[in-house]
Scaffold this motif. Structure first.
Motif, PDB file in Angstrom:
ATOM      1  N   PRO A 199       0.835  -1.206   0.000  1.00 21.19           N
ATOM      2  CA  PRO A 199       0.000   0.000   0.000  1.00 21.19           C
ATOM      3  C   PRO A 199       0.869   1.254   0.000  1.00 21.19           C
ATOM      4  CG  PRO A 199       0.084  -0.951   2.207  1.00 21.19           C
ATOM      5  CD  PRO A 199       0.847  -1.884   1.306  1.00 21.19           C
ATOM      6  N   GLU A 200       0.307   2.310  -0.550  1.00 24.21           N
ATOM      7  CA  GLU A 200       0.988   3.590  -0.462  1.00 24.21           C
ATOM      8  C   GLU A 200       0.859   4.095   0.983  1.00 24.21           C
ATOM      9  OE1 GLU A 200       0.216   7.769  -2.517  1.00 24.21           O
ATOM     10  OE2 GLU A 200      -0.225   6.054  -3.833  1.00 24.21           O
ATOM     11  N   ILE A 201       1.859   4.817   1.439  1.00 22.14           N
ATOM     12  CA  ILE A 201       1.770   5.384   2.793  1.00 22.14           C
ATOM     13  C   ILE A 201       1.737   6.896   2.652  1.00 22.14           C
ATOM     14  CG2 ILE A 201       2.918   5.580   5.043  1.00 22.14           C
ATOM     15  CD1 ILE A 201       4.257   2.848   4.418  1.00 22.14           C
ATOM     16  N   GLU A 202       0.688   7.520   3.146  1.00 21.09           N
ATOM     17  CA  GLU A 202       0.607   8.980   2.979  1.00 21.09           C
ATOM     18  C   GLU A 202       0.707   9.687   4.327  1.00 21.09           C
ATOM     19  OE1 GLU A 202      -3.058  10.192   1.213  1.00 21.09           O
ATOM     20  OE2 GLU A 202      -4.226   9.749   3.014  1.00 21.09           O
ATOM     21  N   PHE A 203       1.212  10.908   4.279  1.00 21.11           N
ATOM     22  CA  PHE A 203       1.439  11.678   5.502  1.00 21.11           C
ATOM     23  C   PHE A 203       0.572  12.916   5.503  1.00 21.11           C
ATOM     24  CE2 PHE A 203       5.175   9.189   4.623  1.00 21.11           C
ATOM     25  CZ  PHE A 203       5.438   8.618   5.852  1.00 21.11           C
ATOM     26  N   ARG A 204      -0.037  13.188   6.646  1.00 22.39           N
ATOM     27  CA  ARG A 204      -0.894  14.367   6.754  1.00 22.39           C
ATOM     28  C   ARG A 204      -0.679  15.050   8.099  1.00 22.39           C
ATOM     29  NH1 ARG A 204      -6.270  10.795   7.058  1.00 22.39           N
ATOM     30  NH2 ARG A 204      -6.298   9.974   4.938  1.00 22.39           N
ATOM     31  N   GLY A 205      -1.367  16.180   8.244  1.00 25.79           N
ATOM     32  CA  GLY A 205      -1.372  16.853   9.541  1.00 25.79           C
ATOM     33  C   GLY A 205      -0.211  17.809   9.686  1.00 25.79           C
ATOM     34  N   ASN A 206       0.271  17.910  10.897  1.00 23.38           N
ATOM     35  CA  ASN A 206       1.347  18.846  11.231  1.00 23.38           C
ATOM     36  C   ASN A 206       2.699  18.207  10.920  1.00 23.38           C
ATOM     37  OD1 ASN A 206       3.219  20.495  12.446  1.00 23.38           O
ATOM     38  ND2 ASN A 206       2.007  20.837  14.300  1.00 23.38           N
ATOM     39  N   LEU A 207       3.098  18.349   9.666  1.00 19.95           N
ATOM     40  CA  LEU A 207       4.280  17.605   9.195  1.00 19.95           C
ATOM     41  C   LEU A 207       5.592  18.181   9.726  1.00 19.95           C
ATOM     42  CD1 LEU A 207       3.234  16.922   5.501  1.00 19.95           C
ATOM     43  CD2 LEU A 207       2.912  15.483   7.522  1.00 19.95           C
ATOM     44  N   THR A 208       5.540  19.418  10.223  1.00 22.57           N
ATOM     45  CA  THR A 208       6.795  20.029  10.668  1.00 22.57           C
ATOM     46  C   THR A 208       7.012  19.890  12.176  1.00 22.57           C
ATOM     47  OG1 THR A 208       5.659  22.131  10.865  1.00 22.57           O
ATOM     48  CG2 THR A 208       6.875  21.735   8.814  1.00 22.57           C
ATOM     49  N   CYS A 209       6.081  19.235  12.868  1.00 20.20           N
ATOM     50  CA  CYS A 209       6.212  19.193  14.321  1.00 20.20           C
ATOM     51  C   CYS A 209       7.468  18.421  14.725  1.00 20.20           C
ATOM     52  CB  CYS A 209       4.974  18.610  14.990  1.00 20.20           C
ATOM     53  SG  CYS A 209       4.738  16.870  14.727  1.00 20.20           S
ATOM     54  N   THR A 210       8.006  18.787  15.868  1.00 20.07           N
ATOM     55  CA  THR A 210       9.226  18.144  16.351  1.00 20.07           C
ATOM     56  C   THR A 210       9.044  17.689  17.787  1.00 20.07           C
ATOM     57  OG1 THR A 210      10.157  20.222  17.139  1.00 20.07           O
ATOM     58  CG2 THR A 210      10.753  19.532  14.886  1.00 20.07           C
ATOM     59  N   LEU A 211      10.001  16.922  18.241  1.00 16.42           N
ATOM     60  CA  LEU A 211       9.876  16.240  19.518  1.00 16.42           C
ATOM     61  C   LEU A 211      11.277  16.024  20.090  1.00 16.42           C
ATOM     62  CD1 LEU A 211       7.877  14.423  21.247  1.00 16.42           C
ATOM     63  CD2 LEU A 211       8.500  12.568  19.712  1.00 16.42           C
ATOM     64  N   ASP A 212      11.435  16.252  21.397  1.00 17.62           N
ATOM     65  CA  ASP A 212      12.702  15.888  22.048  1.00 17.62           C
ATOM     66  C   ASP A 212      12.540  14.459  22.572  1.00 17.62           C
ATOM     67  OD1 ASP A 212      13.213  18.516  21.579  1.00 17.62           O
ATOM     68  OD2 ASP A 212      13.335  19.137  23.678  1.00 17.62           O
ATOM     69  N   TYR A 213      13.284  13.533  22.028  1.00 11.08           N
ATOM     70  CA  TYR A 213      13.067  12.136  22.419  1.00 11.08           C
ATOM     71  C   TYR A 213      14.307  11.300  22.083  1.00 11.08           C
ATOM     72  CZ  TYR A 213       9.432   8.967  24.096  1.00 11.08           C
ATOM     73  OH  TYR A 213       8.667   8.141  24.877  1.00 11.08           O
ATOM     74  N   ILE A 214      14.277  10.061  22.506  1.00  8.26           N
ATOM     75  CA  ILE A 214      15.366   9.143  22.171  1.00  8.26           C
ATOM     76  C   ILE A 214      15.062   8.563  20.782  1.00  8.26           C
ATOM     77  CG2 ILE A 214      16.550   7.013  22.854  1.00  8.26           C
ATOM     78  CD1 ILE A 214      15.755   7.657  25.746  1.00  8.26           C
ATOM     79  N   PRO A 215      15.871   8.869  19.779  1.00 11.41           N
ATOM     80  CA  PRO A 215      15.538   8.472  18.410  1.00 11.41           C
ATOM     81  C   PRO A 215      15.276   6.966  18.258  1.00 11.41           C
ATOM     82  CG  PRO A 215      17.587   9.741  18.446  1.00 11.41           C
ATOM     83  CD  PRO A 215      17.133   9.627  19.854  1.00 11.41           C
ATOM     84  N   ARG A 216      16.086   6.166  18.929  1.00 12.64           N
ATOM     85  CA  ARG A 216      15.903   4.714  18.807  1.00 12.64           C
ATOM     86  C   ARG A 216      14.507   4.280  19.266  1.00 12.64           C
ATOM     87  NH1 ARG A 216      16.995   0.934  22.267  1.00 12.64           N
ATOM     88  NH2 ARG A 216      18.301   2.188  23.646  1.00 12.64           N
TER      89      ARG A 216
END
Ligand code: ADP
Ligand code: MG
Length: 355
Positions: A199-216
């Motif tokens: 299936p195709e995977i599409e992205f919506r919403g607040n695409l520029t939002c960021t987060l401080d988190y552990i990448p792994r």
């Protein structure tokens, strides 16, 4: 399984209260000067054995059929090895001692890489022979300790080489979109290799939002949820091979998987929606148990550890994951993650009285 030579020591330490650390404390002590490194090394040398002793103590109380499984036994041996080598390490005083200690921690962390797979494989084998046997709360505690110990060890390894945009293991302003896009490319390729379609995977919403988190951690949780959505969708909508006729039906149109990002007051919300048929009510609950799976191919799924481990990771820092699975239609998964910052709560370690 032979009893470890320092069984008494393990049992005594297992009863000790661990000195738990909040993420804020961890971040504050993440500095690269020799004094901070030595202090952190000393702290880990005294604290890691307590955490490993607790789990070892529990391993020793497991039924015979579990600990005699060769995969589980390997995990036990890795825990014993870490426990013994860290507790036997001499007092850390000089920079030289500290350099030796960090080498030890690096080597131990490397050994722990395979733990999740070994546990999953061992648990599957045990349950193959004893289908009603369950170890959910043991596994929750084992994996919480694993998450904590790896954070502490990795943070300690990284604090000596500060990296722009990171504090130890935490990445500032990480883009969940980027993580999800990279995963999508990989999962799409894998799905096409297995099923011939994806299936195709599409992205919506607040695409520029960021987060401080552990990448792994972000990668792990998103990967598990995305794989589940893509697999369910593909299984349900892939072209059927018309038995006996030697041809396949028209290329089916496979409904997209939608990934929506939103930023709430406290959380970044990642919603993954698929039309993979959802799950009946009863299964919606069982799917969160370790080892519950409908998978028979191991590349996109397999051990039934994806959902319970995703929940454990999300809840570890006060986030969560919810499922809305409409039977016969599809599933919406909501992953809620909060910024890791000063004062973030964590379930770093359980209290011995509740273990
Ligand atoms: P695994 O993927 O290894 O089977 P998981 O814990 O990730 O283990 O998922 C457990 C089971 O829950 C899956 O095998 C599948 O039957 C069901 N499941 C999970 N996510 C979905 C989904 N999005 N749609 C339908 N079924 C799902
Ligand atoms: Mg899965």
């Amino acid at each position: 399984m032979s009893l470890p030579r320092n069984l008494r020591h393990i049992q005594a330490l297992a009863k000790q209260q661990a000195n738990t650390v909040t993420l804020g404390q961890l971040l504050r002590t993440t500095r690269s000067d020799p004094t901070s490194l030595i202090r952190q090394g000393q702290w880990l040398r005294s604290q890691l054995p307590i955490r490993f002793a607790r789990r070892l103590d529990e391993f020793l109380q497991l039924p015979y059929v579990v600990v005699h499984n060769s995969n589980i036994k390997q995990v036990f041996d890795i825990y014993i090895d870490t426990f013994e080598s860290v507790s036997d390490f001499p007092t850390i005083i000089t920079e030289r001692d500290e350099a030796d200690f960090v080498s030890l921690i690096r080597a131990q962390l490397e050994k722990h890489q395979q733990v999740a797979r070994l546990v999953a494989e061992g648990y599957r084998e045990v349950r193959h022979n004893y289908p009603h046997f369950r170890l959910d709360s043991f596994l929750d505690r084992l994996f919480i300790t694993r998450i904590s110990a790896r954070i502490l060890m990795e943070n300690y390894i990284r604090m000596r080489t500060p990296q722009e945009g990171h504090i130890g293991v935490v990445q500032k302003e990480l883009s969940p979109l980027r993580v999800l896009q990279d995963l999508s490319t990989e999962i799409t390729r894998l799905t096409e290799a297995i099923y011939g379609v994806a299936p195709e995977i599409e992205f919506r919403g607040n695409l520029t939002c960021t987060l401080d988190y552990i990448p792994r951690h972000v990668q792990f949780m998103c990967q598990e949820l995305l794989k589940n959505a893509v697999r369910a969708t593909t299984e349900r909508h892939k072209p059927r091979n018309l038995a006996g006729f030697g041809f396949t039906s028209e290329p089916a149109s496979i409904p997209r998987v939608a990934v929506e990002l939103q930023k709430g007051d406290v959380h970044v919300i990642i919603k993954i929606s698929d039309q993979g048929g959802g799950m009946p009510k009863k299964i919606q609950e069982e799917a969160w148990q370790y080892g519950w799976t409908t998978a028979d191919n191991e590349e996109l799924a397999g051990y039934g550890f994806g959902l319970p481990l995703t929940r454990l990771h999300a809840q570890y820092f006060g986030g969560d994951v919810f499922m809305q699975a409409l039977p016969g239609h599809g599933t919406d998964m909501y992953l809620l993650l909060n910024h890791l910052k000063e004062g973030s709560p964590s379930i770093e370690e359980d209290d011995p009285s509740t273990a």
